[in-house]
Design a protein around this motif. Structure first.
Motif, PDB file in Angstrom:
ATOM      1  N   ALA A  52      -8.361   9.187   1.907  1.00 16.47           N
ATOM      2  CA  ALA A  52      -7.088   9.212   1.195  1.00 16.47           C
ATOM      3  C   ALA A  52      -7.177  10.146  -0.013  1.00 16.47           C
ATOM      4  O   ALA A  52      -8.181  10.178  -0.719  1.00 16.47           O
ATOM      5  N   SER A 108     -12.239   6.668   3.073  1.00 15.74           N
ATOM      6  CA  SER A 108     -11.733   6.975   4.410  1.00 15.74           C
ATOM      7  C   SER A 108     -10.928   8.266   4.450  1.00 15.74           C
ATOM      8  O   SER A 108     -10.422   8.647   5.511  1.00 15.74           O
ATOM      9  N   LEU A 160     -10.305   2.831   0.937  1.00 12.90           N
ATOM     10  CA  LEU A 160      -9.320   3.820   1.377  1.00 12.90           C
ATOM     11  C   LEU A 160      -9.708   5.222   0.908  1.00 12.90           C
ATOM     12  O   LEU A 160      -9.542   6.205   1.652  1.00 12.90           O
ATOM     13  N   VAL A 209      -0.265   5.113   0.470  1.00 16.61           N
ATOM     14  CA  VAL A 209      -1.443   5.941   0.705  1.00 16.61           C
ATOM     15  C   VAL A 209      -1.015   7.361   1.045  1.00 16.61           C
ATOM     16  O   VAL A 209      -0.198   7.574   1.944  1.00 16.61           O
ATOM     17  N   VAL A 237      -3.972   6.775  -3.725  1.00 12.76           N
ATOM     18  CA  VAL A 237      -3.658   5.419  -3.280  1.00 12.76           C
ATOM     19  C   VAL A 237      -3.027   4.651  -4.439  1.00 12.76           C
ATOM     20  O   VAL A 237      -3.473   4.756  -5.578  1.00 12.76           O
ATOM     21  N   PHE A 294       0.841  -1.198   0.000  1.00 11.15           N
ATOM     22  CA  PHE A 294       0.000   0.000   0.000  1.00 11.15           C
ATOM     23  C   PHE A 294       0.876   1.247   0.000  1.00 11.15           C
ATOM     24  O   PHE A 294       1.839   1.321   0.761  1.00 11.15           O
ATOM     25  N   ALA A 320      -9.422  -2.243   4.909  1.00  9.70           N
ATOM     26  CA  ALA A 320      -9.018  -2.664   3.566  1.00  9.70           C
ATOM     27  C   ALA A 320      -8.187  -3.946   3.621  1.00  9.70           C
ATOM     28  O   ALA A 320      -8.375  -4.858   2.808  1.00  9.70           O
ATOM     29  N   MET A 376      -8.389   7.377   8.799  1.00  9.59           N
ATOM     30  CA  MET A 376      -7.575   6.793   7.740  1.00  9.59           C
ATOM     31  C   MET A 376      -6.984   5.460   8.181  1.00  9.59           C
ATOM     32  O   MET A 376      -6.964   4.491   7.421  1.00  9.59           O
ATOM     33  N   ARG A 377      -6.504   5.410   9.425  1.00 10.61           N
ATOM     34  CA  ARG A 377      -5.949   4.150   9.936  1.00 10.61           C
ATOM     35  C   ARG A 377      -7.025   3.063   9.996  1.00 10.61           C
ATOM     36  O   ARG A 377      -6.772   1.899   9.678  1.00 10.61           O
ATOM     37  N   GLY A 427      -9.606   2.887   8.063  1.00 17.98           N
ATOM     38  CA  GLY A 427      -9.861   2.490   6.682  1.00 17.98           C
ATOM     39  C   GLY A 427      -8.814   1.524   6.168  1.00 17.98           C
ATOM     40  O   GLY A 427      -9.136   0.573   5.440  1.00 17.98           O
ATOM     41  N   LEU A 428      -7.559   1.740   6.566  1.00 18.06           N
ATOM     42  CA  LEU A 428      -6.485   0.845   6.143  1.00 18.06           C
ATOM     43  C   LEU A 428      -6.661  -0.540   6.765  1.00 18.06           C
ATOM     44  O   LEU A 428      -6.501  -1.561   6.092  1.00 18.06           O
TER      45      LEU A 428
END
Length: 250
Positions: free
Chosen positions: A113, A111, A108, A9, A116, A7, A27, A20-21, A23-24
């Protein structure tokens, strides 16, 4: 799925770091789930149970139904060169990795980003940009044959025997593709289609170029066994240096 995922991002300036974390994490979890559901190497996966007749497609849930709808579309568009049914088995892996990666990138993006790059075993879904993606030279390990540039998202998928040996077969014969190329790269907006079309085009061998030219929003680039290259008419617009001659070009 038997491969490595990486990844890259880039967060938007106003992106919430915790969101964001999360979302990661989601994912990554979605990729593990796809492996559990679709792996043909897991006896208890839904696809394995579907192949054995223990489940119906309806029993398998919406994810499996969605993937097989995409597979049916790509099989129709390729006149059977992409298929989930060959050698007596049921195998959607020529498309499902691309579908899984594309879905993870959408997660992502939602969320927060800004951009990506998700690489699943050499097949890449881009969101935002700018990005530059090198296409490996299958005849010269460590070298590149060209570079694809994207400013607002793109998918890049490559099929060929260089990394894993000859793992794609002619679905009509069960043998290696006739007149096969050393590698074949397909560029489309989404990796679901790029993954399946790279598989089908590689299996087609000499027929691939004409077929790719007919598909909307789809371009191709191939390295031939003798070290030459060919590309579809619109591929140049994705190249980082389209005006620079390729000294390997056929």
């Amino acid at each position: 799925m038997g491969t490595v995922f990486s990844f890259d991002v880039r967060m938007a300036a106003d992106c919430d770091g915790a969101r964001m974390r999360a979302g990661l994490v989601a994912a990554v979890a979605s990729l593990h789930r796809v492996d559990e559901v679709f792996s043909t190497f897991r006896e208890d996966s839904r696809v394995s149970r579907l192949a054995r007749g223990e489940l119906t497609l309806t029993d398998c849930g919406t994810e499996v139904a969605e993937v097989f709808r995409h597979c049916e579309t790509e099989e129709r568009l390729s006149d059977g060169w992409f298929t989930t049914r060959y050698a007596g088995g049921l195998d959607p892996t020529g498309l499902v990795k691309g579908w899984a990666v594309e879905r993870a990138v959408r997660m992502l993006a939602s969320s927060g980003a800004a951009a990506v790059c998700l690489n699943g075993g050499g097949d890449i879904q881009l969101y935002g940009g700018p990005w530059r993606v090198g296409i490996s030279d299958p005849l010269c390990p460590g070298g590149l044959v060209t570079v694809v540039e994207a400013h607002d998202g793109l998918a890049v998928a490559t099929s060929g025997p260089a990394e894993r040996g000859c793992h794609i077969v002619d679905p009509h014969t069960g043998g290696p593709p006739a007149g096969g190329v050393a590698s074949l790269t397909v560029v489309t907006p989404g990796l679901t289609q790029a993954d399946a079309r790279a598989t089908a085009a590689y299996a087609m061998g000499d027929r691939a170029r004409d077929w790719l030219e007919e598909l909307p929003h789809t371009e191709g680039f191939a390295v031939t066994m003798d070290g030459g290259t060919w590309q579809t008419r619109g591929f140049a617009r994705h190249m980082a240096n389209p005006d620079r001659p390729n000294d390997r070009a056929a």
